[in-house]
Write a protein that holds these residues in place. Structure first.
Motif, PDB file in Angstrom:
ATOM      1  N   GLY A 192       0.795  -1.228   0.000  1.00 35.62           N
ATOM      2  CA  GLY A 192       0.000   0.000   0.000  1.00 35.62           C
ATOM      3  C   GLY A 192       0.826   1.276   0.000  1.00 35.62           C
ATOM      4  O   GLY A 192       0.325   2.337  -0.395  1.00 35.62           O
ATOM      5  N   PHE A 193       2.081   1.201   0.409  1.00 31.99           N
ATOM      6  CA  PHE A 193       2.935   2.397   0.382  1.00 31.99           C
ATOM      7  C   PHE A 193       3.313   2.698  -1.066  1.00 31.99           C
ATOM      8  O   PHE A 193       3.034   3.782  -1.584  1.00 31.99           O
ATOM      9  N   THR A 194       3.913   1.707  -1.719  1.00 28.88           N
ATOM     10  CA  THR A 194       4.323   1.887  -3.107  1.00 28.88           C
ATOM     11  C   THR A 194       3.108   2.212  -3.987  1.00 28.88           C
ATOM     12  O   THR A 194       3.162   3.113  -4.828  1.00 28.88           O
ATOM     13  N   GLY A 195       2.013   1.490  -3.771  1.00 27.10           N
ATOM     14  CA  GLY A 195       0.807   1.688  -4.573  1.00 27.10           C
ATOM     15  C   GLY A 195       0.240   3.091  -4.428  1.00 27.10           C
ATOM     16  O   GLY A 195      -0.217   3.690  -5.402  1.00 27.10           O
ATOM     17  N   ASN A 196       0.292   3.606  -3.205  1.00 25.62           N
ATOM     18  CA  ASN A 196      -0.228   4.952  -2.976  1.00 25.62           C
ATOM     19  C   ASN A 196       0.646   6.003  -3.648  1.00 25.62           C
ATOM     20  O   ASN A 196       0.133   6.981  -4.214  1.00 25.62           O
ATOM     21  N   VAL A 197       1.954   5.808  -3.604  1.00 26.07           N
ATOM     22  CA  VAL A 197       2.865   6.743  -4.278  1.00 26.07           C
ATOM     23  C   VAL A 197       2.600   6.709  -5.789  1.00 26.07           C
ATOM     24  O   VAL A 197       2.495   7.756  -6.442  1.00 26.07           O
ATOM     25  N   ILE A 198       2.448   5.515  -6.351  1.00 28.02           N
ATOM     26  CA  ILE A 198       2.165   5.371  -7.784  1.00 28.02           C
ATOM     27  C   ILE A 198       0.847   6.064  -8.141  1.00 28.02           C
ATOM     28  O   ILE A 198       0.770   6.821  -9.113  1.00 28.02           O
ATOM     29  N   LYS A 233      23.803  23.801  -7.371  1.00 28.50           N
ATOM     30  CA  LYS A 233      23.790  25.187  -6.879  1.00 28.50           C
ATOM     31  C   LYS A 233      22.429  25.601  -6.321  1.00 28.50           C
ATOM     32  O   LYS A 233      21.956  26.711  -6.553  1.00 28.50           O
ATOM     33  N   ILE A 234      21.776  24.675  -5.614  1.00 32.85           N
ATOM     34  CA  ILE A 234      20.511  24.996  -4.945  1.00 32.85           C
ATOM     35  C   ILE A 234      20.852  25.379  -3.507  1.00 32.85           C
ATOM     36  O   ILE A 234      21.309  24.534  -2.733  1.00 32.85           O
ATOM     37  N   PRO A 235      20.671  26.642  -3.111  1.00 32.55           N
ATOM     38  CA  PRO A 235      21.073  27.040  -1.757  1.00 32.55           C
ATOM     39  C   PRO A 235      20.115  26.466  -0.707  1.00 32.55           C
ATOM     40  O   PRO A 235      18.905  26.468  -0.901  1.00 32.55           O
ATOM     41  N   ASP A 236      20.687  25.989   0.400  1.00 32.64           N
ATOM     42  CA  ASP A 236      19.926  25.433   1.525  1.00 32.64           C
ATOM     43  C   ASP A 236      18.761  24.546   1.058  1.00 32.64           C
ATOM     44  O   ASP A 236      17.577  24.851   1.316  1.00 32.64           O
ATOM     45  N   PRO A 237      19.051  23.468   0.384  1.00 32.88           N
ATOM     46  CA  PRO A 237      17.993  22.658  -0.250  1.00 32.88           C
ATOM     47  C   PRO A 237      16.939  22.168   0.745  1.00 32.88           C
ATOM     48  O   PRO A 237      17.276  21.735   1.854  1.00 32.88           O
ATOM     49  N   LYS A 238      15.699  22.264   0.327  1.00 36.29           N
ATOM     50  CA  LYS A 238      14.593  21.746   1.140  1.00 36.29           C
ATOM     51  C   LYS A 238      14.540  20.228   0.966  1.00 36.29           C
ATOM     52  O   LYS A 238      14.384  19.729  -0.149  1.00 36.29           O
ATOM     53  N   VAL A 239      14.664  19.490   2.059  1.00 38.98           N
ATOM     54  CA  VAL A 239      14.678  18.022   2.006  1.00 38.98           C
ATOM     55  C   VAL A 239      13.352  17.486   2.555  1.00 38.98           C
ATOM     56  O   VAL A 239      12.919  17.896   3.637  1.00 38.98           O
ATOM     57  N   ALA A 240      12.710  16.616   1.803  1.00 38.16           N
ATOM     58  CA  ALA A 240      11.438  16.031   2.244  1.00 38.16           C
ATOM     59  C   ALA A 240      11.505  14.518   2.222  1.00 38.16           C
ATOM     60  O   ALA A 240      12.341  13.916   1.545  1.00 38.16           O
ATOM     61  N   LEU A 241      10.608  13.905   2.982  1.00 40.27           N
ATOM     62  CA  LEU A 241      10.488  12.446   3.036  1.00 40.27           C
ATOM     63  C   LEU A 241       9.294  12.031   2.175  1.00 40.27           C
ATOM     64  O   LEU A 241       8.188  12.542   2.364  1.00 40.27           O
ATOM     65  N   MET A 242       9.511  11.125   1.227  1.00 41.16           N
ATOM     66  CA  MET A 242       8.390  10.612   0.421  1.00 41.16           C
ATOM     67  C   MET A 242       7.507   9.765   1.329  1.00 41.16           C
ATOM     68  O   MET A 242       8.000   8.869   2.020  1.00 41.16           O
ATOM     69  N   ASN A 243       6.205  10.073   1.308  1.00 37.43           N
ATOM     70  CA  ASN A 243       5.317   9.365   2.221  1.00 37.43           C
ATOM     71  C   ASN A 243       3.911   9.284   1.618  1.00 37.43           C
ATOM     72  O   ASN A 243       3.696   9.714   0.480  1.00 37.43           O
ATOM     73  N   ILE A 244       2.984   8.690   2.369  1.00 36.93           N
ATOM     74  CA  ILE A 244       1.627   8.519   1.824  1.00 36.93           C
ATOM     75  C   ILE A 244       0.628   9.403   2.567  1.00 36.93           C
ATOM     76  O   ILE A 244      -0.553   9.105   2.643  1.00 36.93           O
ATOM     77  N   GLY A 245       1.125  10.506   3.096  1.00 35.55           N
ATOM     78  CA  GLY A 245       0.284  11.486   3.773  1.00 35.55           C
ATOM     79  C   GLY A 245       1.195  12.612   4.218  1.00 35.55           C
ATOM     80  O   GLY A 245       2.410  12.414   4.339  1.00 35.55           O
ATOM     81  N   GLU A 246       0.628  13.774   4.431  1.00 31.66           N
ATOM     82  CA  GLU A 246       1.459  14.911   4.831  1.00 31.66           C
ATOM     83  C   GLU A 246       1.808  14.886   6.315  1.00 31.66           C
ATOM     84  O   GLU A 246       2.827  15.421   6.734  1.00 31.66           O
ATOM     85  N   GLU A 247       0.913  14.302   7.103  1.00 27.88           N
ATOM     86  CA  GLU A 247       1.053  14.366   8.554  1.00 27.88           C
ATOM     87  C   GLU A 247       2.130  13.415   9.067  1.00 27.88           C
ATOM     88  O   GLU A 247       2.369  12.366   8.497  1.00 27.88           O
TER      89      GLU A 247
END
Lengths: 314, 314
Positions: free
Chosen positions: A229-235, B171-185
């Motif tokens: 469900g993680f991979t599927g949701n990203v897709i 040359k991207i200053p102070d890059p914003k790093v995010a975690l790939m996930n299945i929800g924002e929270e």
């Protein structure tokens, strides 16, 4: 037969849901009646506005709504008179044969499992989505988010669920089932796919055709693609974003048009004892109509019985 | 400084690689010399055909080639005179400052770790790719396949690697790093992302901006998106397939054009003690040129030292 619809679910409810119900009503058979679950006066006023007779529907009035951001389990328990809770109670009692909502996905999942229960033999229900194929037609991808962490046995069961769904609801004969992976060869993958491949290779429960990769999603290599469900949701969300981009860029192409979720209505919860469909939060009347019709098709196609049989001890 | 190129790697080698070397040569500085590693007579005959003087290059003749389908570790060990093995030997001994190949990805990864070794403090090197942004510019996604199964600590380290790569090479200053996930929270995700989020939230090693979803890949929410190598590989190949589809459908759009891998040259192996770039198997001369220039930029930007410093015990 009576088909339940949560008219309070979705960002544009109850207007979009009631308008969708009108459209669905026009396509239902003479023996099929839609039950609108939610704020009855609000629904009746929208119907009057539209000059569409209230007699076309049955109504079940509810006084509570589960919001999109609410905690699913808490909300289902605490809001007993919410449209979702009442809908599942009716489904459980057989007052309706199918239930759909464009509301809180988590609450729909929890509600499914709490009320109509998981089919015996199935560990975890899954949610499926439609993937348009480049050469026409469509495929099924599951799980798309019900189970963020999966075991090989779960993926095996998703194969059975997806295969039955593709065959009975989308009339794809002997669906080709593939495992989403990061290489074509059996020895490629992560621990989950490496452990799943041998189980699928040996199964007679569905027509396993091997691994597919991210690039094969839209090809005809597989009709049903199984993943966690993680991979599927990203897709799923990545595919949705491509559709949004194609709209923004005004790309007129039949393939991109077929990404439009409105045509498919929603994601079924597969593996529970009754047809349940969850619509997109932003569902418009067209999407609501198709969500209702999908829940009806899941019932009339005999999908649930087919799945029950597959999981019956031999 | 001498920059190494495996001229035997890729589906169209050595023709495409030597033609790419010619193009790269035209863009290198006066103090930068390309070392062509592979079948010397074959390379010289292509150069003669093109009327491009062999004096522009140095040559290291090798007699073996690691095929695309070969087992990486076995091939590296057994084919000591292959262009990849010799290239890594030269990189290890400092005869070249960077090495790139469009050959066997697994062999390039194994070769990196065996020869120049992982930077102390780093558990697992990662491979990164470029993601074009809808509003222009680009972002980095990693890991895209070096590590099919990851632990939270791995993802944390990928954040450091990706951030340094984005900052120094792009040359991207102070890059914003995010975690790939299945929800924002914070409370959404699978076991891996749930365990990783708190580590990233508390870190001072990079500028963590939270979770992103599959739909946010092309937005400006993040410059660097961190994920496990399974999910990243699926995303990468799905994005590639969209590029191929846009070509087939003759969609003329600047955004889709920027998906063209040829412009970026290849995926760096981040976290080892020297610049290593792996090109796409189907690399054409343009892709080879950009692969060589990327490996050069990784060296001249001081990326490796920056990463070493980040992982030095305080």
């Amino acid at each position: 037969m009576k088909i339940g619809l949560d008219i309070m679910g979705g960002d544009y409810a109850p207007k979009a849901t009631v308008l969708g119900a009108i459209e669905a009503c026009k396509e239902l058979g003479a023996d099929q009646k839609l039950v609108l679950i939610g704020d009855k006066p609000a629904a009746q006023s929208i119907l009057e506005e539209q000059g569409f007779s209230c007699d076309n529907f049955e109504f079940v009035h509810t006084t509570q709504v589960i919001g999109m951001g609410e905690h699913p389990t808490k909300a289902i328990v605490q809001k007993a008179d919410s449209s979702i809770s009442v809908g599942f109670q009716m489904l459980k009692e057989g007052q309706i044969v199918a239930f759909s909502s464009a509301g809180n996905t988590g609450a729909m999942l929890v509600g499914s499992v709490f009320s109509v229960k998981t089919i015996p033999g199935i560990s975890r229900p899954a949610m499926a989505t439609i993937i348009p194929k480049l050469k026409g037609g469509l495929g099924i991808l599951l799980d798309v988010g019900a189970n963020a962490d999966c075991k090989p046995e779960n993926l095996m069961q998703f194969g059975v669920l997806g295969s039955a769904y593709a065959e009975l609801v989308y009339k794809i004969p002997d669906p080709k089932v593939a495992l989403m992976n990061i290489g074509e060869e059996e020895e490629k993958g992560n621990l989950l796919s490496l452990a799943t491949y041998p189980l699928m290779k040996d199964t007679e429960l569905f027509n396993f055709v091997g691994n597919v990769e991210g690039r094969d999603l839209f090809s005809d290599q597989a009709d049903v693609i199984v993943t966690d469900g993680f991979t599927g949701n990203v897709i799923l969300k990545m595919a949705e974003s491509f559709y949004v981009i194609s709209l923004k860029k005004q790309i007129k192409d039949e393939f991109f048009t077929r990404f439009n979720y409105e045509q498919y209505g929603g994601s079924p919860v597969l593996g529970v004892n009754a047809p349940v469909v969850v619509g997109h939060g932003i569902s418009n009347p067209e999407a609501i109509k198709n969500m209702v019709l999908l829940s009806r098709d899941m019932y009339t196609s005999g999908l649930i019985d087919k799945i029950k049989q597959a999981f019956q001890p031999q």
